[in-house]
Design a protein around this motif. Structure first.
Motif, PDB file in Angstrom:
ATOM      1  N   ARG A  80       0.871  -1.289   0.016  1.00 23.95           N
ATOM      2  CA  ARG A  80      -0.039   0.112   0.010  1.00 23.95           C
ATOM      3  C   ARG A  80       0.623   1.273  -0.052  1.00 23.95           C
ATOM      4  O   ARG A  80       0.730   2.046  -0.821  1.00 23.95           O
ATOM      5  CB  ARG A  80      -0.778   0.103   1.331  1.00 23.95           C
ATOM      6  N   ASN A 202      -1.031   5.709   4.743  1.00 26.42           N
ATOM      7  CA  ASN A 202      -2.618   5.569   4.846  1.00 26.42           C
ATOM      8  C   ASN A 202      -2.914   4.310   4.602  1.00 26.42           C
ATOM      9  O   ASN A 202      -3.438   3.819   3.466  1.00 26.42           O
ATOM     10  CB  ASN A 202      -3.367   6.553   3.922  1.00 26.42           C
ATOM     11  N   LYS A 204      -5.222   0.825   4.912  1.00 27.06           N
ATOM     12  CA  LYS A 204      -6.708   0.568   4.787  1.00 27.06           C
ATOM     13  C   LYS A 204      -7.053  -0.648   5.574  1.00 27.06           C
ATOM     14  O   LYS A 204      -6.017  -1.404   5.922  1.00 27.06           O
ATOM     15  CB  LYS A 204      -7.171   0.542   3.386  1.00 27.06           C
ATOM     16  N   GLU A 205      -8.320  -0.990   5.975  1.00 28.77           N
ATOM     17  CA  GLU A 205      -8.768  -1.976   6.631  1.00 28.77           C
ATOM     18  C   GLU A 205      -8.284  -3.513   5.845  1.00 28.77           C
ATOM     19  O   GLU A 205      -7.856  -4.319   6.540  1.00 28.77           O
ATOM     20  CB  GLU A 205     -10.293  -1.995   6.970  1.00 28.77           C
ATOM     21  N   ASP A 207      -5.667  -4.044   4.358  1.00 27.63           N
ATOM     22  CA  ASP A 207      -4.454  -4.246   4.363  1.00 27.63           C
ATOM     23  C   ASP A 207      -4.175  -5.279   5.759  1.00 27.63           C
ATOM     24  O   ASP A 207      -2.884  -5.380   5.737  1.00 27.63           O
ATOM     25  CB  ASP A 207      -3.579  -3.124   4.580  1.00 27.63           C
TER      26      ASP A 207
END
Lengths: 354, 290
Positions: A80, A202, A204-205, A207
């Motif tokens: 990410r 940043n 994310k869920e 990940d």
């Protein structure tokens, strides 16, 4: 102008891995040929103390992502952060290199698939040079490309080296095994002349689909064949797993000695992967390398040819290993090795009695 | 027994590949190059571990769990699908198309992703996809992770051992300098290292079943699906040579470096070993364990 030469760093317990420094050394040469900056992505937590090491290895630009979730390598969070940052670049990196480690081989294909770009695995030589694509079924590929990443690697099981390139899309990517390139000499550079940029994190869920339950590092660190002075290595010619017991007995006659193996012996499960020598295993430079039943295919040779002395034992007189070993014995492993154990033990008794 | 793991019925896939057999000398030219047409073929050794993992995963799943083996290659590659059926894999599928020739890892991952998507759409969402860590002919270990990127599957590479409990994968994987235990959500793709359990022998029932399938076109239709790029909805431009971002621009032979190998001529193991040890006596003594 060509894009940057980017090395994605690897770290264990917050310390930059040796392979990253080796890649910075080689990346420096590529960047100079391209006239591009040499950049390094550092992902981790509290990594500031490592910046100086990366500068001394030759980096011009450092991008640093700091987050507790990046302390240990995890595929999706690392993916990410790297892709988010590269997506903001107007010009993608020209070249992107990673170590061909369990980490690099997990992450580099994600980056390559995302950008739909080429990735050469387990490269043994890198360079920048021209390429002309003259014909082919796909007309859109025709053209002259003055600055391609040349990634050379042995081709499968053969005594051929292949140059792989893909100039149609940047980043042009490759992974390289630890130990293939030398550590660079220390570069004297003022930290103020190096551009250091923070990368936004940043996550994310989605990940967090893989959670680390436990890290077991001490238990398998016992095996590091790349630090041994003497390696007794076995190949497919041993014929069975039992053969390795014999090699262990010979290795036990020496100080700082271990057994090693060719890929074929590892593939069939006679011995585990940490013992593998070669392009897809470890690169070793011991004082003495005893190759038993190893044919000497290029993929093995590139991992051990810098050994000071190579003693090769193989029943096939045409085995390629006899073209580069120091001493060759054509014979049956199961006659030669027991004899060698006997004679080495006898030498030992002499040495003691003197 | 499977209820101990408290898992749902698992829809499992295993990706396998036929590779040249380098254990024998067939097809190896005098100069060390390989004549792929003459060389024998075998199941990629790493894929045997992936197949064992798939079979063990099925045993942990609900009673209606099933496994489909998928391969890509020329028609003769069905040999490894028969092999899979013999080991108790429920269904098989081969993607075969001339346009796949000269695919690099990116193009291979695309074609396999499209095949998997086609199967998922028809047979239901996947829970697990197993791959061997790498193949012995390409050695890249890239196709598994590239498929994860395309299909957004949870990725766990270098798996040495695993169990599935309450629909969570608990896996032990190799990392630099050690191992790591992870908990991964389904659906997941696992690449299996060769330190995993060895593939068990075929059962007599499995071997008999393979013979039946080989004799019956009807059974072949049921258990051995053959698809091409059009059927799985793949874009030709992303496959084969056209879809491969890399090419081999040149190859060259490696000369004999050194070439100074001293071939010892002793008549017996005793003489041969003694010649070598006396030539290197200083080196040997330096590291001799006292």
């Amino acid at each position: 102008m060509a894009g940057e030469v980017l090395i994605v760093a690897e770290q264990i317990h917050g310390v930059i891995a040796k392979v990253t420094l080796e890649l910075l050394g080689e990346g420096r040469k590529l960047a100079d040929k391209l006239g591009s900056p040499l950049s390094c992505f550092i992902l981790g937590h509290n990594m500031d103390s490592q910046i100086q090491r990366v500068i001394e290895a030759g980096a011009d630009k450092i991008y640093i992502a700091d987050h507790p979730e990046l302390a240990e390598y995890k595929t999706l969070p690392y993916r990410r952060v790297i892709l988010d940052e590269l997506d903001t670049w107007k010009t993608p990196p020209h070249t992107l290199l990673m170590g061909s480690t369990t980490t690099g081989r997990d992450l580099a294909p994600r980056i390559a698939a995302y950008f739909q770009t080429g990735l050469t695995a387990d490269t043994i030589e890198l360079d920048i040079g021209p390429y002309e694509h003259k014909a082919g079924t796909d007309k859109s590929k025709i053209g002259y490309f003055p600055e391609c990443l040349y990634a050379n690697r042995p081709s499968f099981g053969e005594s051929l080296k292949a140059r792989i390139l893909g100039p149609w899309k940047d980043p042009q990517m490759a992974t390289i095994r630890p130990g293939v390139f030398q550590l660079p000499a220390k570069v004297e550079k003022d930290q103020a002349s190096v551009e250091i940029k923070k990368i936004a994190v940043n996550l994310k869920e989605e990940d967090f689909r893989v959670k680390i339950a436990k890290i077991l590092r001490e238990e398998s660190t016992k095996v590091d064949i790349s630090e041994a002075d003497v390696i007794v290595a076995g190949g497919f010619g041993l014929g069975s797993q039992e053969g390795f017991k014999l090699l262990e007995e010979l290795a036990s006659c020496f100080n700082n000695a271990v057994v090693g193996a060719s890929r074929k012996a590892v593939d069939v499960g006679w011995i585990s992967y940490p013992y593998q020598v070669g392009q897809t295993g470890k690169t070793v430079r011991p004082k003495l390398y005893i190759a038993c039943g190893i044919s000497g295919a290029l993929q093995h040779r590139v991992g051990m040819q810098k050994s000071d002395c190579i003693i090769a034992i193989n029943k096939d007189p045409d085995a390629p290993i006899f073209s580069f070993a120091t001493h060759g014995i054509v014979g049956d492993i199961y006659q030669v090795i027991p004899e060698m154990i006997k004679q080495v033990k006898a030498l030992n008794r002499q040495t003691v009695s003197v | 027994m499977s209820s101990n793991f408290n898992n749902k019925d698992l829809n499992i896939y295993v990706l396998i590949k036929q590779v040249p057999d380098t254990r024998s000398k067939a097809g190896v030219n005098a100069d060390g190059t390989i004549d792929r047409a003459k060389a024998g073929k075998m199941l990629n050794p790493f894929d045997a571990f992936a197949m064992e993992a798939a079979l063990n995963a099925k045993a942990m799943g609900g009673p209606n769990s099933r496994i489909t083996a998928v391969t890509m290659g020329p028609p003769p590659a069905v040999d490894i699908l028969y092999q899979a059926l013999g080991h108790g894999i429920d269904n098989t599928c081969i993607l075969s198309d001339r346009k796949l020739a000269a695919s690099d890892t990116l193009a291979t991952a695309y074609a396999l992703s499209m095949t998997l998507k086609y199967l998922f759409k028809r047979d239901g969402n996947p829970d697990l996809v197993f791959c061997g860590l790498q193949t012995t002919d390409g050695d890249t270990a890239q196709v598994g992770p590239e498929i994860c990127e395309r299909l957004d599957l949870t990725q766990v590479t270098y798996v040495e051992d695993f169990k599935i409990e309450n629909n969570i994968v608990h896996a032990r994987k190799v990392i630099e300098g050690g191992a790591m235990e992870v908990e991964a959500q389904l659906p997941a793709l696992l690449t299996v290292a060769n330190s995993y359990k060895k593939l068990k022998f075929k059962t007599l029932r499995g071997a008999k079943f393979v013979q039946e399938v080989k004799r019956s076109e009807k059974l072949q239709k049921e258990f051995l699906e053959v698809v091409d790029l059009a059927q799985v909805g793949a874009d030709d431009a992303q496959c084969g040579l056209a879809g491969s971002p890399t090419i081999v621009s040149m190859t060259w032979k490696i000369g004999t470096v050194g070439g100074n190998c001293k071939m010892h001529q002793g008549k017996s193991a005793l003489e041969l070993v003694s010649e070598v040890l006396s030539a290197e006596s200083n080196l040997v003594k330096e590291f001799l364990k006292v």
